[in-house]
Design a protein around this motif. Structure first.
Motif, PDB file in Angstrom:
ATOM      1  N   GLU A   6       2.307 -11.278   6.698  1.00 20.40           N
ATOM      2  CA  GLU A   6       3.396 -10.305   6.686  1.00 20.40           C
ATOM      3  C   GLU A   6       3.916 -10.076   8.094  1.00 20.40           C
ATOM      4  OE1 GLU A   6       1.130  -7.877   3.148  1.00 20.40           O
ATOM      5  OE2 GLU A   6       0.763  -7.572   5.269  1.00 20.40           O
ATOM      6  N   CYS A  22       7.041 -11.642   3.960  1.00 20.50           N
ATOM      7  CA  CYS A  22       5.697 -12.085   3.593  1.00 20.50           C
ATOM      8  C   CYS A  22       5.806 -13.539   3.173  1.00 20.50           C
ATOM      9  CB  CYS A  22       5.145 -11.231   2.463  1.00 20.50           C
ATOM     10  SG  CYS A  22       3.562 -11.806   1.801  1.00 20.50           S
ATOM     11  N   TRP A  36       5.396  -5.679  -3.443  1.00 20.06           N
ATOM     12  CA  TRP A  36       5.047  -4.902  -2.259  1.00 20.06           C
ATOM     13  C   TRP A  36       4.364  -3.607  -2.695  1.00 20.06           C
ATOM     14  CZ3 TRP A  36       5.384  -6.550   2.662  1.00 20.06           C
ATOM     15  CH2 TRP A  36       6.195  -7.663   2.920  1.00 20.06           C
ATOM     16  N   CYS A  95       1.931  -7.053   0.906  1.00 19.70           N
ATOM     17  CA  CYS A  95       2.516  -7.892  -0.143  1.00 19.70           C
ATOM     18  C   CYS A  95       1.390  -8.404  -1.032  1.00 19.70           C
ATOM     19  CB  CYS A  95       3.333  -9.039   0.439  1.00 19.70           C
ATOM     20  SG  CYS A  95       2.393 -10.270   1.341  1.00 19.70           S
TER      21      CYS A  95
END
Length: 115
Positions: A6, A22, A36, A95
Motif C-alpha cells: 500500500e 494497493c 479497503w 487493503c
C-alpha cells in the motif's frame, strides 16, 4: 502466496484529498473482490469499500459520496480516492483482496486528517 503493498497515506487538512494505492503481486491467477478497511486508534477494524471483479462497488455509509474505489485488473491494483476528508477519517487503512479462495491483507498505511 500473494503480497500487497500500500501507498499514498499521509497527513492532510480537513476538507483535503488523498489517494491510496494497493498493488498485489505473487501467485495470482485472478483477483475477485478487492477492498479497503480502516482501523482508528482504540477502535475495531471496519470495512470502508469494496469492488468486485466486474467493477461493482459498495461503500460504508460514513464514506459514501466522499470516497471512490477503483481497480486496475492489468496491474492487479486497487485504489481509494478520498475527498472531503474529516478528522474522523483518521486511521490506518488496509487493503484486502480475495483470490483463489483465500484473502490477503496489506500492511496498512496511516491517514491522518488534522489541521
Amino acid at each position: 502466496q500473494v503480497q500487497l503493498v500500500e501507498s499514498g497515506g499521509g497527513l492532510v487538512q480537513p476538507g483535503g484529498s488523498l489517494r491510496l494505492s494497493c498493488a498485489a503481486s505473487g501467485s495470482i491467477f485472478s483477483i475477485d473482490t478487492m477492498g479497503w478497511y480502516r482501523q482508528a486508534p482504540g477502535k475495531e477494524r471496519e470495512w470502508v469499500a469494496d469492488i468486485g471483479s466486474q467493477g461493482r462497488t459498495n461503500y460504508a455509509d460514513s464514506v459514501k459520496g466522499r470516497f471512490t474505489i477503483s481497480r486496475d485488473n492489468v496491474k492487479n491494483a486497487v485504489y481509494l480516492q478520498m475527498s472531503t476528508l474529516k478528522p474522523e477519517d483518521t486511521a490506518v487503512y488496509y487493503c484486502r483482496v480475495w483470490t483463489s479462495g483465500n484473502d490477503y491483507w496489506g500492511q496498512g498505511t496511516q491517514v491522518t486528517v488534522s489541521s
